[in-house]
Design an enzyme around this catalytic site. Sequence first.
Site, PDB file in Angstrom:
ATOM      1  N   HIS A  76       0.840  -1.194   0.000  1.00 34.62           N
ATOM      2  CA  HIS A  76       0.000   0.000   0.000  1.00 34.62           C
ATOM      3  C   HIS A  76       0.877   1.246   0.000  1.00 34.62           C
ATOM      4  O   HIS A  76       1.708   1.418   0.883  1.00 34.62           O
ATOM      5  CB  HIS A  76      -0.935   0.022   1.228  1.00 34.62           C
ATOM      6  CG  HIS A  76      -2.132  -0.850   1.074  1.00 34.62           C
ATOM      7  ND1 HIS A  76      -3.339  -0.567   1.667  1.00 34.62           N
ATOM      8  CD2 HIS A  76      -2.318  -1.989   0.370  1.00 34.62           C
ATOM      9  CE1 HIS A  76      -4.222  -1.501   1.334  1.00 34.62           C
ATOM     10  NE2 HIS A  76      -3.630  -2.381   0.552  1.00 34.62           N
ATOM     11  N   TYR A 204      -9.470   5.730   7.240  1.00 33.04           N
ATOM     12  CA  TYR A 204      -9.765   6.030   8.648  1.00 33.04           C
ATOM     13  C   TYR A 204     -10.760   7.189   8.640  1.00 33.04           C
ATOM     14  O   TYR A 204     -10.478   8.228   8.047  1.00 33.04           O
ATOM     15  CB  TYR A 204      -8.512   6.492   9.390  1.00 33.04           C
ATOM     16  CG  TYR A 204      -7.421   5.469   9.552  1.00 33.04           C
ATOM     17  CD1 TYR A 204      -6.545   5.173   8.513  1.00 33.04           C
ATOM     18  CD2 TYR A 204      -7.243   4.800  10.761  1.00 33.04           C
ATOM     19  CE1 TYR A 204      -5.532   4.229   8.671  1.00 33.04           C
ATOM     20  CE2 TYR A 204      -6.225   3.871  10.928  1.00 33.04           C
ATOM     21  CZ  TYR A 204      -5.375   3.592   9.876  1.00 33.04           C
ATOM     22  OH  TYR A 204      -4.362   2.660  10.040  1.00 33.04           O
ATOM     23  N   PRO A 296      -4.971   0.909  18.500  1.00 32.55           N
ATOM     24  CA  PRO A 296      -4.650   0.395  17.166  1.00 32.55           C
ATOM     25  C   PRO A 296      -4.789   1.431  16.046  1.00 32.55           C
ATOM     26  O   PRO A 296      -4.498   1.138  14.896  1.00 32.55           O
ATOM     27  CB  PRO A 296      -5.624  -0.760  16.984  1.00 32.55           C
ATOM     28  CG  PRO A 296      -6.690  -0.550  17.978  1.00 32.55           C
ATOM     29  CD  PRO A 296      -6.113   0.242  19.089  1.00 32.55           C
ATOM     30  N   LYS A 300       0.243   0.241  15.084  1.00 34.54           N
ATOM     31  CA  LYS A 300       1.601   0.172  15.613  1.00 34.54           C
ATOM     32  C   LYS A 300       1.877  -0.999  16.563  1.00 34.54           C
ATOM     33  O   LYS A 300       3.037  -1.303  16.821  1.00 34.54           O
ATOM     34  CB  LYS A 300       1.909   1.477  16.368  1.00 34.54           C
ATOM     35  CG  LYS A 300       2.033   2.675  15.456  1.00 34.54           C
ATOM     36  CD  LYS A 300       3.137   2.483  14.442  1.00 34.54           C
ATOM     37  CE  LYS A 300       3.035   3.437  13.274  1.00 34.54           C
ATOM     38  NZ  LYS A 300       3.640   2.896  12.067  1.00 34.54           N
ATOM     39  N   TYR A 388       3.602   6.771  10.099  1.00 34.27           N
ATOM     40  CA  TYR A 388       2.798   5.612   9.697  1.00 34.27           C
ATOM     41  C   TYR A 388       3.677   4.532   9.050  1.00 34.27           C
ATOM     42  O   TYR A 388       3.500   3.346   9.313  1.00 34.27           O
ATOM     43  CB  TYR A 388       1.701   6.045   8.726  1.00 34.27           C
ATOM     44  CG  TYR A 388       0.576   5.029   8.573  1.00 34.27           C
ATOM     45  CD1 TYR A 388       0.576   4.100   7.532  1.00 34.27           C
ATOM     46  CD2 TYR A 388      -0.480   4.981   9.488  1.00 34.27           C
ATOM     47  CE1 TYR A 388      -0.451   3.164   7.406  1.00 34.27           C
ATOM     48  CE2 TYR A 388      -1.511   4.052   9.360  1.00 34.27           C
ATOM     49  CZ  TYR A 388      -1.483   3.146   8.319  1.00 34.27           C
ATOM     50  OH  TYR A 388      -2.495   2.215   8.208  1.00 34.27           O
TER      51      TYR A 388
HETATM   52  P1  FAS Z   1       0.879 -11.040  22.328  1.00 33.10           P
HETATM   53  O1  FAS Z   1      -0.165 -10.581  23.303  1.00 33.10           O
HETATM   54  O2  FAS Z   1       0.529 -11.180  20.885  1.00 33.10           O
HETATM   55  O3  FAS Z   1       1.455 -12.464  22.783  1.00 33.10           O
HETATM   56  C1  FAS Z   1       1.704 -12.724  24.139  1.00 33.10           C
HETATM   57  C2  FAS Z   1       1.694 -14.221  24.334  1.00 33.10           C
HETATM   58  O4  FAS Z   1       2.032 -14.478  25.704  1.00 33.10           O
HETATM   59  C3  FAS Z   1       0.327 -14.841  24.084  1.00 33.10           C
HETATM   60  O5  FAS Z   1       0.434 -15.926  23.194  1.00 33.10           O
HETATM   61  C4  FAS Z   1      -0.133 -15.276  25.472  1.00 33.10           C
HETATM   62  O6  FAS Z   1      -0.879 -16.495  25.436  1.00 33.10           O
HETATM   63  C5  FAS Z   1       1.186 -15.477  26.198  1.00 33.10           C
HETATM   64  N1  FAS Z   1       1.087 -15.324  27.665  1.00 33.10           N
HETATM   65  C6  FAS Z   1       0.369 -14.430  28.355  1.00 33.10           C
HETATM   66  N2  FAS Z   1       0.529 -14.623  29.686  1.00 33.10           N
HETATM   67  C7  FAS Z   1       1.380 -15.682  29.814  1.00 33.10           C
HETATM   68  C8  FAS Z   1       1.930 -16.373  30.912  1.00 33.10           C
HETATM   69  N3  FAS Z   1       1.637 -16.028  32.168  1.00 33.10           N
HETATM   70  N4  FAS Z   1       2.773 -17.414  30.684  1.00 33.10           N
HETATM   71  C9  FAS Z   1       3.079 -17.769  29.406  1.00 33.10           C
HETATM   72  N5  FAS Z   1       2.584 -17.166  28.317  1.00 33.10           N
HETATM   73  C10 FAS Z   1       1.746 -16.132  28.528  1.00 33.10           C
HETATM   74  N6  FAS Z   1      -2.124  -4.165  16.792  1.00 33.10           N
HETATM   75  C11 FAS Z   1      -2.192  -3.565  15.589  1.00 33.10           C
HETATM   76  O7  FAS Z   1      -1.160  -3.095  15.084  1.00 33.10           O
HETATM   77  N7  FAS Z   1      -3.406  -3.456  14.931  1.00 33.10           N
HETATM   78  C12 FAS Z   1      -4.568  -3.978  15.463  1.00 33.10           C
HETATM   79  O8  FAS Z   1      -5.640  -3.883  14.866  1.00 33.10           O
HETATM   80  C13 FAS Z   1      -4.527  -4.631  16.704  1.00 33.10           C
HETATM   81  N8  FAS Z   1      -5.666  -5.185  17.259  1.00 33.10           N
HETATM   82  C14 FAS Z   1      -5.578  -5.783  18.488  1.00 33.10           C
HETATM   83  C15 FAS Z   1      -6.716  -6.372  19.106  1.00 33.10           C
HETATM   84  C16 FAS Z   1      -6.630  -6.972  20.374  1.00 33.10           C
HETATM   85  C17 FAS Z   1      -7.854  -7.602  21.007  1.00 33.10           C
HETATM   86  C18 FAS Z   1      -5.396  -6.998  21.060  1.00 33.10           C
HETATM   87  C19 FAS Z   1      -5.283  -7.612  22.435  1.00 33.10           C
HETATM   88  C20 FAS Z   1      -4.264  -6.435  20.453  1.00 33.10           C
HETATM   89  C21 FAS Z   1      -4.341  -5.837  19.173  1.00 33.10           C
HETATM   90  N9  FAS Z   1      -3.218  -5.290  18.551  1.00 33.10           N
HETATM   91  C22 FAS Z   1      -3.273  -4.691  17.342  1.00 33.10           C
HETATM   92  C23 FAS Z   1      -1.953  -5.340  19.185  1.00 33.10           C
HETATM   93  C24 FAS Z   1      -1.360  -6.696  18.923  1.00 33.10           C
HETATM   94  O9  FAS Z   1      -1.212  -6.911  17.559  1.00 33.10           O
HETATM   95  C25 FAS Z   1      -0.071  -6.741  19.697  1.00 33.10           C
HETATM   96  O10 FAS Z   1       0.662  -5.531  19.549  1.00 33.10           O
HETATM   97  C26 FAS Z   1       0.804  -7.908  19.346  1.00 33.10           C
HETATM   98  O11 FAS Z   1       0.056  -9.078  19.478  1.00 33.10           O
HETATM   99  C27 FAS Z   1       2.005  -7.865  20.287  1.00 33.10           C
HETATM  100  O12 FAS Z   1       2.658  -9.062  20.201  1.00 33.10           O
HETATM  101  P2  FAS Z   1       3.318  -9.699  21.527  1.00 33.10           P
HETATM  102  O13 FAS Z   1       4.082  -8.642  22.228  1.00 33.10           O
HETATM  103  O14 FAS Z   1       3.990 -10.929  21.050  1.00 33.10           O
HETATM  104  O15 FAS Z   1       2.114 -10.036  22.520  1.00 33.10           O
HETATM  105  C1  PHB Z   2      -6.314  -4.066  10.589  1.00 36.28           C
HETATM  106  O1  PHB Z   2      -6.341  -4.319   9.359  1.00 36.28           O
HETATM  107  O2  PHB Z   2      -6.633  -4.895  11.463  1.00 36.28           O
HETATM  108  C2  PHB Z   2      -5.852  -2.704  11.046  1.00 36.28           C
HETATM  109  C3  PHB Z   2      -5.295  -1.847  10.116  1.00 36.28           C
HETATM  110  C4  PHB Z   2      -4.873  -0.585  10.533  1.00 36.28           C
HETATM  111  C5  PHB Z   2      -5.040  -0.214  11.856  1.00 36.28           C
HETATM  112  C6  PHB Z   2      -5.604  -1.097  12.788  1.00 36.28           C
HETATM  113  C7  PHB Z   2      -6.016  -2.353  12.374  1.00 36.28           C
HETATM  114  O3  PHB Z   2      -4.650   1.031  12.262  1.00 36.28           O
END
Ligand code: FAS
Ligand code: PHB
Length: 394
Positions: A76, A204, A296, A300, A388
Amino acid sequence: MTKTIRTSVCIIGSGPGGLLLSQLLAGQGIETVLIDRQDEAHIEGRIRAGVLEQGTVDALEEAGVAERLHREGLQHDGFELAFDGDRHRIDLQALTGCSVTVYGQTEVTRDLFASRHQQAQQFFFNAQDVRPVSLKSDRPEVHFVCDGRPYIVSCDFVAGCDGFHGVSRQAIPQDVLRTFERVYPFGWLGILVDRPPASHELIYANHARGFALASMRSETRSRYYVQCGVGDTVDDWSDERFWEEFAARLGPDAARGLQTGPSFEKSIAPLRSFVAEPMRYGRLFLAGDAAHIVPPTGAKGLNLAVADVRLLARALSEHYTNHNDHYIETYSETVLRRVWKVERFSWQLSNLMHQFPENTAFEKRMQRAEFDYLCSSEAASRTIAENYVGLPLE
Ligand code: FAS
Ligand code: PHB
């Protein structure tokens, strides 16, 4: 009978952060053990991020897991901001010379798992009572129970990649840990639908009825979001209600290309800005959501986790390969400098693009004035664009 395992780096959390760290360290011949409280299917099944910065693509290439990303990812060169139906394109290529890649976090996680399994990585899934201990010693340990059996991983370093609700951050003493938080008065309701995206680029939108985001996972699968009440549940949002709100917030022009249909995934995420300092305590290093959360809006979260992991992998590789601890000693200071800049961008764009219940007519006019300024100033658009596409690693 407790089983003791020895390794170089014990990684708590097998999400994208922990997996990528394990993959990058393996490339330097550094052994790791990965522990997660969930199983692989659950981890892969989480629907989260969708946009990858060039730095994230570079890291996945370095890790040798970018082949499918290059085949299936969508490049993109820009995205749009819309305000009450008026649209403004942020031309990433023209303003920064960079692009972003649309490729779901689910796919990134799947690609990393596949490569880690190919390299016979040792995993422990469904781990319970995970406890990092002796973090100030030169032989820290991680205690946990798996399939009813107690384990101890004895290691040189512990990487806390266990997300916002993990245990690693809690292992830093309260008199050492400093936290900073802003909880937003709304959430994001997201759906997946097998229909072509409303637009070939992300939109957005800020509308009097609330925020909306038109994103995608492929040319046939769309990912859409609407701002919702902080106490809403998915049961409050039928597909019909979602489509009505989404189309209205996008505006008649952008909604013209919208193809509605049955959603097959629907979830609500709360929004917060959060940072924990320091990101190192003795031989424990935090990376990703374990140390920080961004709304989100700026796409980032995943990208920030990857940037942390790239800096942590460098620090650990320098220790083992060149007996150089400079990057270990400076890890927390270096990574936090970038974390705060990304927190600022995500907070600023969230303030610009959402309807805040407490905003007066003046604040709403300020939002519109900020949008109009972006439309009229290349310099203003460039600041959005350079954040971005991703700030430099350091
Ligand atoms: P993660 O949370 O992905 O992974 C952590 C891992 O640790 C998990 O597998 C968990 O099971 C494990 N864990 C937790 N506690 C533990 C314990 N006590 N013992 C062992 N393991 C344990 N980011 C975007 O850029 N765009 C988005 O649209 C977006 N939407 C999101 C929606 C939701 C609901 C959430 C929660 C996050 C979202 N994010 C988004 C952010 C997301 O993408 C995170 O930044 C990304 O998963 C970060 O990766 P990790 O740091 O690996 O953490
Ligand atoms: C998504 O595609 O899930 C997405 C893209 C851009 C954002 C957040 C989520 O800023």
